[in-house]
Motif scaffolding. Sequence first.
Motif, PDB file in Angstrom:
ATOM      1  N   ASP A  91      11.148  46.810  16.044  1.00 41.97           N
ATOM      2  CA  ASP A  91      11.651  46.013  17.163  1.00 41.97           C
ATOM      3  C   ASP A  91      11.920  46.897  18.387  1.00 41.97           C
ATOM      4  OD1 ASP A  91      12.426  43.357  18.081  1.00 41.97           O
ATOM      5  OD2 ASP A  91      14.442  44.213  18.203  1.00 41.97           O
ATOM      6  N   ARG A  92      12.438  48.099  18.154  1.00 33.75           N
ATOM      7  CA  ARG A  92      12.701  49.037  19.258  1.00 33.75           C
ATOM      8  C   ARG A  92      11.415  49.541  19.906  1.00 33.75           C
ATOM      9  NH1 ARG A  92      15.786  51.954  15.674  1.00 33.75           N
ATOM     10  NH2 ARG A  92      14.421  53.756  15.962  1.00 33.75           N
ATOM     11  N   GLN A  93      10.346  49.676  19.113  1.00 33.85           N
ATOM     12  CA  GLN A  93       9.132  50.337  19.592  1.00 33.85           C
ATOM     13  C   GLN A  93       8.007  49.375  19.974  1.00 33.85           C
ATOM     14  OE1 GLN A  93      10.593  52.944  20.237  1.00 33.85           O
ATOM     15  NE2 GLN A  93       9.429  54.537  19.207  1.00 33.85           N
ATOM     16  N   LYS A  94       8.090  48.125  19.594  1.00 30.74           N
ATOM     17  CA  LYS A  94       6.964  47.200  19.732  1.00 30.74           C
ATOM     18  C   LYS A  94       6.443  47.074  21.160  1.00 30.74           C
ATOM     19  CE  LYS A  94       9.955  43.183  20.041  1.00 30.74           C
ATOM     20  NZ  LYS A  94      10.600  42.138  19.277  1.00 30.74           N
ATOM     21  N   GLU A  95       7.307  46.993  22.149  1.00 34.99           N
ATOM     22  CA  GLU A  95       6.858  46.847  23.537  1.00 34.99           C
ATOM     23  C   GLU A  95       6.163  48.115  24.020  1.00 34.99           C
ATOM     24  OE1 GLU A  95       6.848  44.064  25.257  1.00 34.99           O
ATOM     25  OE2 GLU A  95       7.933  42.939  23.724  1.00 34.99           O
ATOM     26  N   LYS A  96       6.650  49.257  23.584  1.00 29.00           N
ATOM     27  CA  LYS A  96       6.013  50.527  23.962  1.00 29.00           C
ATOM     28  C   LYS A  96       4.630  50.644  23.328  1.00 29.00           C
ATOM     29  CE  LYS A  96      10.513  52.720  24.011  1.00 29.00           C
ATOM     30  NZ  LYS A  96      11.368  53.623  23.248  1.00 29.00           N
ATOM     31  N   ILE A  97       4.535  50.269  22.049  1.00 33.45           N
ATOM     32  CA  ILE A  97       3.234  50.327  21.369  1.00 33.45           C
ATOM     33  C   ILE A  97       2.262  49.375  22.051  1.00 33.45           C
ATOM     34  CG2 ILE A  97       2.001  49.891  19.207  1.00 33.45           C
ATOM     35  CD1 ILE A  97       4.717  50.625  17.791  1.00 33.45           C
ATOM     36  N   ARG A  98       2.699  48.142  22.290  1.00 32.65           N
ATOM     37  CA  ARG A  98       1.842  47.154  22.953  1.00 32.65           C
ATOM     38  C   ARG A  98       1.446  47.608  24.350  1.00 32.65           C
ATOM     39  NH1 ARG A  98      -0.892  45.012  25.777  1.00 32.65           N
ATOM     40  NH2 ARG A  98      -1.348  42.809  26.071  1.00 32.65           N
ATOM     41  N   GLY A  99       2.308  48.388  24.998  1.00 33.28           N
ATOM     42  CA  GLY A  99       2.032  48.885  26.338  1.00 33.28           C
ATOM     43  C   GLY A  99       1.132  50.108  26.385  1.00 33.28           C
ATOM     44  N   ALA A 100       0.747  50.629  25.220  1.00 36.09           N
ATOM     45  CA  ALA A 100      -0.159  51.785  25.203  1.00 36.09           C
ATOM     46  C   ALA A 100      -1.492  51.399  25.833  1.00 36.09           C
ATOM     47  CB  ALA A 100      -0.363  52.271  23.766  1.00 36.09           C
ATOM     48  N   ALA A 101      -2.077  52.315  26.560  1.00 34.64           N
ATOM     49  CA  ALA A 101      -3.353  52.059  27.234  1.00 34.64           C
ATOM     50  C   ALA A 101      -4.392  51.580  26.226  1.00 34.64           C
ATOM     51  CB  ALA A 101      -3.835  53.319  27.935  1.00 34.64           C
ATOM     52  N   GLY A 102      -5.002  50.446  26.517  1.00 33.93           N
ATOM     53  CA  GLY A 102      -6.058  49.914  25.662  1.00 33.93           C
ATOM     54  C   GLY A 102      -5.587  48.990  24.558  1.00 33.93           C
ATOM     55  N   CYS A 103      -4.277  48.870  24.328  1.00 30.91           N
ATOM     56  CA  CYS A 103      -3.771  47.958  23.300  1.00 30.91           C
ATOM     57  C   CYS A 103      -3.672  46.561  23.905  1.00 30.91           C
ATOM     58  CB  CYS A 103      -2.407  48.410  22.780  1.00 30.91           C
ATOM     59  SG  CYS A 103      -1.767  47.365  21.442  1.00 30.91           S
ATOM     60  N   MET A 104      -4.430  45.638  23.346  1.00 29.59           N
ATOM     61  CA  MET A 104      -4.516  44.286  23.877  1.00 29.59           C
ATOM     62  C   MET A 104      -3.563  43.309  23.188  1.00 29.59           C
ATOM     63  SD  MET A 104      -6.690  44.958  26.109  1.00 29.59           S
ATOM     64  CE  MET A 104      -6.903  43.316  26.737  1.00 29.59           C
ATOM     65  N   ARG A 105      -3.191  43.629  21.957  1.00 26.90           N
ATOM     66  CA  ARG A 105      -2.356  42.709  21.181  1.00 26.90           C
ATOM     67  C   ARG A 105      -1.759  43.473  20.008  1.00 26.90           C
ATOM     68  NH1 ARG A 105      -4.561  36.895  18.901  1.00 26.90           N
ATOM     69  NH2 ARG A 105      -2.726  36.357  17.692  1.00 26.90           N
ATOM     70  N   LEU A 106      -0.573  43.046  19.573  1.00 28.39           N
ATOM     71  CA  LEU A 106       0.099  43.694  18.443  1.00 28.39           C
ATOM     72  C   LEU A 106       0.824  42.635  17.631  1.00 28.39           C
ATOM     73  CD1 LEU A 106       1.107  46.315  17.008  1.00 28.39           C
ATOM     74  CD2 LEU A 106       3.039  46.276  18.617  1.00 28.39           C
ATOM     75  N   GLU A 107       0.651  42.676  16.323  1.00 24.53           N
ATOM     76  CA  GLU A 107       1.346  41.755  15.421  1.00 24.53           C
ATOM     77  C   GLU A 107       1.937  42.526  14.254  1.00 24.53           C
ATOM     78  OE1 GLU A 107      -0.975  38.478  13.984  1.00 24.53           O
ATOM     79  OE2 GLU A 107      -1.780  38.031  15.966  1.00 24.53           O
ATOM     80  N   LEU A 108       3.088  42.062  13.791  1.00 24.57           N
ATOM     81  CA  LEU A 108       3.691  42.573  12.565  1.00 24.57           C
ATOM     82  C   LEU A 108       3.784  41.405  11.602  1.00 24.57           C
ATOM     83  CD1 LEU A 108       5.144  44.828  10.951  1.00 24.57           C
ATOM     84  CD2 LEU A 108       7.286  43.981  11.956  1.00 24.57           C
ATOM     85  N   LEU A 109       3.247  41.579  10.404  1.00 23.04           N
ATOM     86  CA  LEU A 109       3.261  40.542   9.374  1.00 23.04           C
ATOM     87  C   LEU A 109       4.026  41.053   8.161  1.00 23.04           C
ATOM     88  CD1 LEU A 109      -0.553  39.736   9.578  1.00 23.04           C
ATOM     89  CD2 LEU A 109       1.287  38.554  10.767  1.00 23.04           C
ATOM     90  N   GLN A 110       4.735  40.129   7.497  1.00 19.33           N
ATOM     91  CA  GLN A 110       5.487  40.465   6.283  1.00 19.33           C
ATOM     92  C   GLN A 110       4.972  39.589   5.152  1.00 19.33           C
ATOM     93  OE1 GLN A 110       9.738  39.734   6.509  1.00 19.33           O
ATOM     94  NE2 GLN A 110      10.152  41.414   5.096  1.00 19.33           N
ATOM     95  N   TYR A 111       4.662  40.207   4.034  1.00 22.16           N
ATOM     96  CA  TYR A 111       4.104  39.516   2.875  1.00 22.16           C
ATOM     97  C   TYR A 111       5.150  38.584   2.266  1.00 22.16           C
ATOM     98  CZ  TYR A 111       1.395  39.158  -1.514  1.00 22.16           C
ATOM     99  OH  TYR A 111       0.681  38.726  -2.595  1.00 22.16           O
TER     100      TYR A 111
END
Length: 98
Positions: free
Chosen positions: A23-43
């Motif tokens: 949760d702390r890092q998701k916006e930074k990861i999504r904001g990385a150059a070239g990252c178009m989308r990010l999802e976290l799934l839980q089984y």
Amino acid sequence: MFIRIVKMTFRPEEVETFKALFDRQKEKIRGAAGCMRLELLQYQQDPAVFMTYSWWNAEQDLENYRNSELFKSTWAETKPLFADKPEAWSMDRLIELT
């Protein structure tokens, strides 16, 4: 564009720690150059198993992210929480129906 899928299994007592970290890092990861989308799934059958799906413009974008301080610091916090070795796949999208 391609999709990177990473399966991670955590020790049950570390699930909430991982969720807070993501949760702390998701916006930074999504904001990385070239990252178009990010999802976290839980089984559903095992809440200690997660998958991330990230969509990248090019493989070099993912490599640049993987060599970044953001990835290195996030991975350094995540790695000790694992119960099992993570698995990762890079996939090309062939068909999408929406």
